[in-house]
Design a protein around this motif. Sequence first.
Motif, PDB file in Angstrom:
ATOM      1  N   SER A  51       0.861  -1.204   0.000  1.00 37.26           N
ATOM      2  CA  SER A  51       0.000   0.000   0.000  1.00 37.26           C
ATOM      3  C   SER A  51       0.885   1.237   0.000  1.00 37.26           C
ATOM      4  O   SER A  51       1.799   1.348   0.816  1.00 37.26           O
ATOM      5  CB  SER A  51      -0.851   0.019   1.274  1.00 37.26           C
ATOM      6  N   ASP A  52       0.664   2.082  -0.948  1.00 38.82           N
ATOM      7  CA  ASP A  52       1.489   3.279  -1.018  1.00 38.82           C
ATOM      8  C   ASP A  52       0.608   4.497  -0.755  1.00 38.82           C
ATOM      9  O   ASP A  52      -0.390   4.686  -1.412  1.00 38.82           O
ATOM     10  CB  ASP A  52       2.143   3.386  -2.404  1.00 38.82           C
ATOM     11  N   VAL A  53       1.000   5.264   0.244  1.00 35.66           N
ATOM     12  CA  VAL A  53       0.165   6.404   0.610  1.00 35.66           C
ATOM     13  C   VAL A  53       0.668   7.645  -0.108  1.00 35.66           C
ATOM     14  O   VAL A  53       1.857   7.945  -0.051  1.00 35.66           O
ATOM     15  CB  VAL A  53       0.224   6.642   2.124  1.00 35.66           C
ATOM     16  N   PRO A  54      -0.173   8.354  -0.843  1.00 43.42           N
ATOM     17  CA  PRO A  54       0.275   9.571  -1.506  1.00 43.42           C
ATOM     18  C   PRO A  54       0.807  10.564  -0.486  1.00 43.42           C
ATOM     19  O   PRO A  54       0.364  10.591   0.668  1.00 43.42           O
ATOM     20  CB  PRO A  54      -1.005  10.098  -2.169  1.00 43.42           C
ATOM     21  N   GLY A  55       1.814  11.308  -0.915  1.00 39.32           N
ATOM     22  CA  GLY A  55       2.319  12.339  -0.006  1.00 39.32           C
ATOM     23  C   GLY A  55       3.550  11.877   0.738  1.00 39.32           C
ATOM     24  O   GLY A  55       4.359  12.689   1.170  1.00 39.32           O
ATOM     25  N   ILE A  56       3.709  10.567   0.894  1.00 28.66           N
ATOM     26  CA  ILE A  56       4.917  10.095   1.562  1.00 28.66           C
ATOM     27  C   ILE A  56       5.942   9.743   0.498  1.00 28.66           C
ATOM     28  O   ILE A  56       5.733   8.838  -0.309  1.00 28.66           O
ATOM     29  CB  ILE A  56       4.626   8.874   2.445  1.00 28.66           C
ATOM     30  N   ASN A  57       7.002  10.469   0.472  1.00 28.47           N
ATOM     31  CA  ASN A  57       7.978  10.321  -0.597  1.00 28.47           C
ATOM     32  C   ASN A  57       9.093   9.371  -0.155  1.00 28.47           C
ATOM     33  O   ASN A  57       9.720   9.564   0.890  1.00 28.47           O
ATOM     34  CB  ASN A  57       8.562  11.694  -0.926  1.00 28.47           C
ATOM     35  N   GLU A  58       9.321   8.335  -0.975  1.00 30.13           N
ATOM     36  CA  GLU A  58      10.326   7.347  -0.574  1.00 30.13           C
ATOM     37  C   GLU A  58      11.690   8.002  -0.398  1.00 30.13           C
ATOM     38  O   GLU A  58      12.412   7.747   0.563  1.00 30.13           O
ATOM     39  CB  GLU A  58      10.413   6.239  -1.617  1.00 30.13           C
ATOM     40  N   ALA A  59      12.000   8.894  -1.350  1.00 31.58           N
ATOM     41  CA  ALA A  59      13.327   9.512  -1.307  1.00 31.58           C
ATOM     42  C   ALA A  59      13.571  10.149   0.051  1.00 31.58           C
ATOM     43  O   ALA A  59      14.637  10.027   0.642  1.00 31.58           O
ATOM     44  CB  ALA A  59      13.433  10.553  -2.417  1.00 31.58           C
ATOM     45  N   VAL A  60      12.538  10.786   0.591  1.00 35.12           N
ATOM     46  CA  VAL A  60      12.668  11.452   1.899  1.00 35.12           C
ATOM     47  C   VAL A  60      13.101  10.413   2.929  1.00 35.12           C
ATOM     48  O   VAL A  60      14.051  10.617   3.681  1.00 35.12           O
ATOM     49  CB  VAL A  60      11.324  12.090   2.306  1.00 35.12           C
ATOM     50  N   LEU A  61      12.421   9.271   2.918  1.00 27.10           N
ATOM     51  CA  LEU A  61      12.715   8.256   3.934  1.00 27.10           C
ATOM     52  C   LEU A  61      14.169   7.815   3.844  1.00 27.10           C
ATOM     53  O   LEU A  61      14.895   7.762   4.832  1.00 27.10           O
ATOM     54  CB  LEU A  61      11.777   7.070   3.745  1.00 27.10           C
ATOM     55  N   TRP A  62      14.598   7.508   2.622  1.00 29.52           N
ATOM     56  CA  TRP A  62      15.993   7.089   2.478  1.00 29.52           C
ATOM     57  C   TRP A  62      16.912   8.210   2.927  1.00 29.52           C
ATOM     58  O   TRP A  62      17.919   7.987   3.590  1.00 29.52           O
ATOM     59  CB  TRP A  62      16.298   6.697   1.045  1.00 29.52           C
ATOM     60  N   ALA A  63      16.539   9.430   2.570  1.00 29.10           N
ATOM     61  CA  ALA A  63      17.397  10.563   2.912  1.00 29.10           C
ATOM     62  C   ALA A  63      17.596  10.636   4.419  1.00 29.10           C
ATOM     63  O   ALA A  63      18.684  10.916   4.911  1.00 29.10           O
ATOM     64  CB  ALA A  63      16.773  11.859   2.391  1.00 29.10           C
ATOM     65  N   ILE A  64      16.507  10.344   5.154  1.00 32.06           N
ATOM     66  CA  ILE A  64      16.620  10.417   6.621  1.00 32.06           C
ATOM     67  C   ILE A  64      17.762   9.517   7.082  1.00 32.06           C
ATOM     68  O   ILE A  64      18.582   9.895   7.920  1.00 32.06           O
ATOM     69  CB  ILE A  64      15.294   9.980   7.263  1.00 32.06           C
ATOM     70  N   ILE A  65      17.825   8.311   6.476  1.00 33.81           N
ATOM     71  CA  ILE A  65      18.899   7.392   6.887  1.00 33.81           C
ATOM     72  C   ILE A  65      20.244   7.908   6.408  1.00 33.81           C
ATOM     73  O   ILE A  65      21.238   7.879   7.129  1.00 33.81           O
ATOM     74  CB  ILE A  65      18.649   5.985   6.306  1.00 33.81           C
ATOM     75  N   LEU A  66      20.231   8.421   5.173  1.00 34.45           N
ATOM     76  CA  LEU A  66      21.526   8.668   4.534  1.00 34.45           C
ATOM     77  C   LEU A  66      22.240   9.893   5.105  1.00 34.45           C
ATOM     78  O   LEU A  66      23.456   9.907   5.190  1.00 34.45           O
ATOM     79  CB  LEU A  66      21.344   8.812   3.028  1.00 34.45           C
ATOM     80  N   CYS A  67      21.488  10.901   5.511  1.00 34.33           N
ATOM     81  CA  CYS A  67      22.154  12.133   5.970  1.00 34.33           C
ATOM     82  C   CYS A  67      23.249  11.825   6.996  1.00 34.33           C
ATOM     83  O   CYS A  67      24.425  12.114   6.780  1.00 34.33           O
ATOM     84  CB  CYS A  67      21.128  13.098   6.557  1.00 34.33           C
ATOM     85  N   PRO A  68      22.876  11.189   8.127  1.00 36.76           N
ATOM     86  CA  PRO A  68      23.940  10.912   9.097  1.00 36.76           C
ATOM     87  C   PRO A  68      25.014  10.006   8.546  1.00 36.76           C
ATOM     88  O   PRO A  68      26.206  10.163   8.866  1.00 36.76           O
ATOM     89  CB  PRO A  68      23.205  10.248  10.263  1.00 36.76           C
ATOM     90  N   LEU A  69      24.616   9.090   7.649  1.00 39.26           N
ATOM     91  CA  LEU A  69      25.611   8.176   7.089  1.00 39.26           C
ATOM     92  C   LEU A  69      26.667   8.979   6.338  1.00 39.26           C
ATOM     93  O   LEU A  69      27.867   8.782   6.509  1.00 39.26           O
ATOM     94  CB  LEU A  69      24.941   7.181   6.142  1.00 39.26           C
ATOM     95  N   VAL A  70      26.182   9.923   5.546  1.00 43.20           N
ATOM     96  CA  VAL A  70      27.121  10.765   4.808  1.00 43.20           C
ATOM     97  C   VAL A  70      28.042  11.481   5.798  1.00 43.20           C
ATOM     98  O   VAL A  70      29.263  11.500   5.648  1.00 43.20           O
ATOM     99  CB  VAL A  70      26.346  11.794   3.956  1.00 43.20           C
TER     100      VAL A  70
END
Lengths: 104, 486, 486, 180, 643
Positions: E2-21
């Motif tokens: 189920s994919d809910v409009p408005g929730i952007n996958e990229a955002v979610l990954w970004a949340i993880i990636l920021c600190p990783l970077v």
Amino acid sequence: MTLTLEHFLTVGALLFCLGLVIALSKRNAVGMLMGIELMLNAVNLTLIAFSRSGVSAEPIAGHAFVAFVITVAAAEAAVALALAVAVYRNRQTVEVDQLDLLKL
Amino acid sequence: MSELDIVGPQIAILLAAGAVLVWDALLPKQRAALPWLALAGVAGAAIWTTTWVVRGDFQTAFDGTFALDQFAVFFQYVFAGITAIVIIASIDWVEREGRRQSEYYALVLTASAGLMFLAGARDLITIFLALELSSIPQYILAGWGKNQRSSEAGIKYLLLGAIASALLLYGMALLYGFSGSTLLTGIAAAIGENGAENRSLLIVATVLLIAGFGFKMAVVPFQMWVPDVYQGAPTPVAAFLSVGSKAAAFAVVMRLFFEGLGEEFLSNDWAMIFAVIAAVSMTLGNVLAIAQRDIKRMLGYSSIAQAGNFMIGLAAISIAGEHFVLGASGVLLFVAAYAFTNLGAFIAVIGISQHIGSDRIADYAGMWRRAPFLALALAFCLVSLAGIPPTAGFWAKLYVFNAGIRADLVWLVIVAVLNSVVSAYYYLAVVRQMFLGEARGEARLPVSPTVGLALGVATLGVIVFGIVPTPLVEAAREAAAIFATG
Amino acid sequence: MQLTVLVFLPAAAGLLVLLLPARHARHARWVALLGSLAALALALVLFFQFENGGGFQFVDRASWIDTGAFEIEYFLAVDGLSLPLVALTACLTVVAVLVSFSIEHRQRAYFASLMVLATAVLGVFTAMDFLLFFLFWELELFPMYLLISIWGSGRREYSAMKFVLYTVAGSAFMLVAILALAFSAGTFDMAVLGQSNIESAVLPLRWVFLFLFLGFAVKLPIVPLHTWLPDAHSDAPTAVSVMLAGVLLKMGGYAIIRTCVTILPAQANDFGIWLTAIGAISVLYGAFVTFRQTDLKRLIAYSSVSHMGLVLLGIGVLGTTAMVGAAYQMLAHGLITGMLFVVVGIMYERTHTREIGRLGGLARQMPLIATALVFAGFASVGLPALAGFIAEVTVFLGAFQKHEWAVLMAIFGVVLSAGYILWTLQRVVFGPVRQEWDGVSDQRYWWEHASVAGLAVLVILLGVYPDFLMDMLDPAIGVVSARVAT
Amino acid sequence: MEGAGVVIAFWALALVTLGAAGGVMVSRNLLHAVLFLIIAFVGVAGFFVLLSAEFIAMAQIIIYVGAIAVLMLFAIVLTPRTMRDNSETAMVGPAILLGVALAAVFLFVIHDTGWGVREPGWVAVTSVTSEPGLAAADLGRALLSTWVLPFEIASVLLTAALVGAIMLVRPDAEESGDDA
Amino acid sequence: MSDVPGINEAVLWAIILCPLVAFGAIAVYLRKLPKIAGYTSILAIGASFALALVTLVDVLGAGGHVATHTHEWFQAGPLELNLGVRVDGLTAVMLVVVTSVALLVQVYSQGYLEHDPGYGRYYAYMSLFITAMLGLVLADNLFMLFIFWELVGLSSYLLIGFWFHKPSAAAAAKKAFIITRIGDLGLLAAILLIWTQGGTLAIDEIHELALTGALSATTLTLFGLGLFAGAAGKSAQFPLHVWLPDAMEGPTPVSALIHAATMVAAGVYLMARFFPVLDAAPDARETVAWIGAATVAVGALLALVQTDLKRVLAYSTISQLGYMMLALGVFGYAVAIFHLFTHAFFKALLFLGSGSVNHATNTFDMRRMGGLRTVMPITFWTFVIGTLSLAGVFPLAGFWSKDEILLEAWHQDRALYAIAAVASFLTALYMFRAVFLTFFGEYKGGEPAGPGDEDVHFHGDPARPHESKWVTTAPLVVLSAGAIAAGWWAWGKQFHEFVEAAVPAEALHHAPDFSYGIAISSSLIALAGIATAWAIYHRRLVEAAQIHRTAYPLAVLLERKFFLDDLYERAIATHAFQHGWNRLVQAFDTTAIDGAVNGMGRAGAHSSRVLRHVQTGQVQLYGAGIAAGVFVVAIIIFITNPL
């Protein structure tokens, strides 16, 4: 009574073993050589007995064999004595049981 | 005349022997030429053999007492090779020894002629005579050296050899008595006729034969002379003994047992015996070799073990059917490979020992530094003896093991492979000494050209046949093929 | 043709090294480096040309020895199983050369042996003729023996000889099995053997399987055939430890999949559970013993026993997933343990001790090395996002359904590995700073950086992007497991 | 083989031969041993005659008695008295044991085997001439036809042995002489 | 999915990636430049925080509905493993908690670790941890969750051992990792089990399996217990709680973020994640409840006797985690998360406060403090707020959440309720004991700054303590706001609905309504606790020593932490395992196995030396050998193959 092949073979066998015993037990190289010669004689006796017994299709083979054995025996004896002399020259003995430089 | 043509190679060699003696008598100053004269004879023999290969019409002669077939040809080549290498390797030693050189070469040639006769003999009398012709000169040669050990080795060798050949003769006599013929074919016929009911006699005769030839092959329990004689005899002679008479003995045993005593009920027995002897020889030889400090003695024990390996082939032959060729050719291959390898090893020992004046393995330490060529060659030969690829020895072992497995002798092959582990241990121990040990004395050893030549030839054989064994294998198979038809 | 070049490139480089004049001995390392780099480049080319699921590729074959009895071919090829291992070997060879840059003693001989070793291992992974395979298998002995016994430390000769004898003993049985197989199937072609259904051989197939397995199990190594490993490792020079742990052990696992399982599927089914059991036992046993080690290298060696047990466990399950996991574990363990040995080697060069008791607090004096050690340590603990984790989990997931008990044992072993690794880190890297190591320099030379960093990158790559290997392994292993399944 | 004389002769010869062999075994002095040996040789020769192999018997006498035994005598006489001891080594016990064991085996097979004797009774041996077939001439013919190869080998062998023997016994002193 | 409009996958990954970077950057090239390292990390986490808020808003907009994005990672044979992100109410809340607290802690650390040589390293580790924690929260399948679960463990290890030269720190780090790893055994086993039985690792598919009853009861129970084993390790549940107090060896901000607010809550999060499984497996749920209760009690009791401020907080954390588990065990899914939410704030606050105190006094030993009330007021007041909240005093955040837990317990099982109630009394007691010892009475001089450890972050003079700088105090203030208000926001059930949307409705049991009885009683209990503390530790109506004497055995039992450490470390790890079993195995290895190998070699050489004496050089013997050979061989044949 009749003499059969077995009689001669028996004598041959006994002579052979006697020669063997001599060859294995004598301390002196020449003594051993005698034993060996007796063994060869036993072989010759056996061969001749066979060739005479009529078992053989070609009795002559036995005789030829014996002739060669005798020849070889002579050669062997000559060499053996020569070696014995050589040993004697080196070691002042022909008692082969003292020839034990070669071991281990 | 054709009959003389058939024994041409042997005649060539014997002529050479005579020529050597005459040359020495006439031109005592040109002694240097003697070995080359002898080599010429060997070469002549080889060439003559080759002409037969080219002519290809192999035949038996002298009322079937002698055969010239692929089998004989194979061995004639092997013996020619052995003799040549031995002669070359002897040159130095003979000169240093200073005794009448001509006689030495003459005797070597005579012995090798005897070996060649053995390869073709198909008649008890001829076999016996050929055997003695090869043996007696070897007795003399073993006692050739001036030192005590040498003459001691000579007389020991002769006395034991004489006892062995007496046993052999008695066996032959019994065979003759049973079959009334001295021809192998005749014997085979008689056995086929009424052998089964007289098994006991045949067995005893067989055993006596095994004893007689086992002595030459140097297999347990007829082997005890080996280490003493190898150690005592002059090294070139030891080399000659270790390969020449062993090979000849196997040749004649193969012919005799297969053509004469090949009957099923009998072959099962002697095959079993061969198998047992093989196992025992390998094990005893290897185990005893471990503790040896004298390299020649070590090689002696190792040659006992190697004989055990040959015997796997013999044991495999007896199993009738299409596989026995494999066993036979396995033995032949092994004979050839072993000839090169063991000669190589002994010659290397000649080259090294004559300078350091010692046969102790400990004194070989650091040889790699002092005599790289000798050390490397010796290492190669030892590796080949251990049967580690890529060397001729590996293929020989592989082939024989293969034969053994196909002959359902798996247990024997397993014994053999385990033994090769043990052997690897003591062979490599020498290699380790030479390459890793601390050199005793820094002086580099000179390598005389003749030793170098002989060693080069032998080692080259080891390596070349290690990488491309096909020609050798082919030759062995052709030679063994005669049994398939016979 | 490419494979032939790839396999013999290192050897050629080695030859070149030997031919270097003495005054250029310093440059031996460069020649070796170039050779190994070239090999690596070629390996990568093949790696990317390889078509996943395309069966055997880059075939080089030519008849080598054809003796009517059996034909031996020169036959090289790679499939999805062997190619990654080939690549691994190429990589680790480069690393081994790099970590050897500081070698001073007899450089030419050293690098020559190293290169020959590489060729032998590459040959084992690419040979598709069973006998050729065996030859390469044996060839690897010589360089190993020399490398350990000349450039090693401690009881190096003992260890070297132990290594050789263990391997020879194993391969002896292997040879018997190979011959028996080849005889019953009539060919040495592993590709053909891998498809033919062999019903019977001269000796029961059970034994054939066991003999083969015995030969490979020694290399793997499994408990209780493992005691050569710690000795060899602790006495070998760093580069050799890298090669030994990195690729030589893998020969065992590879061979079991390629021959035991593929050629004798029925027997594999019978024995699978036993392999798994042995694997699980090795995992635990190795871990327990590891806890007692006080020498860093011995510690890593025993941990290798534990980790390679996982490989056997996976193979024994015979399912695709588990076997892929096993193969992956081989690669992962190769890189990780290689890295561990590199780091420990560098430490040893600095501190000249491997006694855990004497080290401590090194994170202060050599932060880079300490970091590398911690990294490698956690990799071998099976930390996610690193290579080891993927392998372990894949094995577990593949094996759990069939043998939960084994997997549970193995998981416990993983916890234990966390225990001993962390304990080691605590004692070596952390803790109070020791004055005696104040002088020592941190990781300094470019080759040290290169080797450590390169390995680390690979470990991470395999940890986060497994697919590029999985896609290669999966089809190849699938073929095998399909054979077993039917 | 009929005829009391022959039978008696056989037993007598057997007694003499084996007895002499025993004498070789027991006599402590090498010279006596050689004399016993000669008697044994002669005894065997007698058997040959009994088996109507006169030529062989002759060869036996000539070569064994005439050559080998004499050779031995020389060897013994040339070596000092101390070397004339003919005692046994410690091996004598085992040796005798072995001899008996082997004798048992041999006798067993000899009597176990059914020798396919063609004509039953043997021809009584009265005189050398009365026995046709195995004359010296036949032997000679055989040696020069069928066994010419062994014959030649034997000749070579003798030569080689001769040469070798001479080499071995020649003292080293002479060599240095003719090397000069 | 189920994919809910408005929730952007990229955002979610970004949340993880920021600190990783941030981690990558710092690890690779910023080790030399600490300041920049700090800012980089703070920047990255700030970004994550912002994105987390965005996500929260989105999810709120979507009514807390689930969104998943899955990608195949790798596959081997039938095995196929995925990487994917899943966001729902639960995730959103966790995201906000983690990022917000992390942000504050990072800011705080600027001051706290200013002068520490490991400054850059610290921020690298922290970034790594935050990456892992966010990944754990966002994972959409059990396998990925496990990966980040382990990475969290790693960063925890690194941070506990941050001052690696202190043996105690190194040991504590190892202890933490290994004990949690033991718990992970269970988690891994659970993963294997669910994969082999259910053939999936995706979270919502596992929910399906649990609810449809596709799996046998045993499987579910085992699965649930396996999960709980993992959770118990991470969340320091009895009897695996022993690592957490030692983990206090790490820097205080670390304790605040990892060992109070976030990582230790991961276990609770995990169980909540798979609440449907607990729901379907009563036995597992019971176990969770009772273990939770036990943890509550143990934590509270042990907190009583600690003299080290941080350890008091550590045990209280254990106790509070116990409350959360207890809540899960009594169907209080939402409540557990609620308590997790509030606890994050006030416990972080308390830790940071203790850090501030430590900065002033260079010690955590409460016996060397006292009277700080006057010299560092901000710290004092914020600390008191946190304490009150933790004690569950109306109307602070802690009150609401704890109250609901008691309520759930009351309805589910009176025994559990009793334990929880008593524990809440103890909570108030030990917390105010700490407060009084630390801030009241007269100052006892702190710990003189020893020259010994070279990277003390301490500066200034413990003799004259002073208030910390704003970078330290500001977070305190912000957090105290949270500690006060976090509860109100949740008041009036939208939090529940929001969170509960994350699990299938069938799994939920409607939470009982607010009950004044429970609320008042629990408040009274709390006040009683406070009063007792006041009486003993401030008024000194009763001497603490007096109590100690009277209840001596109990005191010893508590001071030795129920002898658990002795059992684990000495009895089991050292004696039974290392010096017992391992030594045995090793002895077997060296003597039996290796001994056998060497023995074979020796035997060969020896027999060789013996046998070669057969070769006497006696020619007669050799000849006899030949003759004997003939005889023997013949006999062999006759025997083996009779005539």
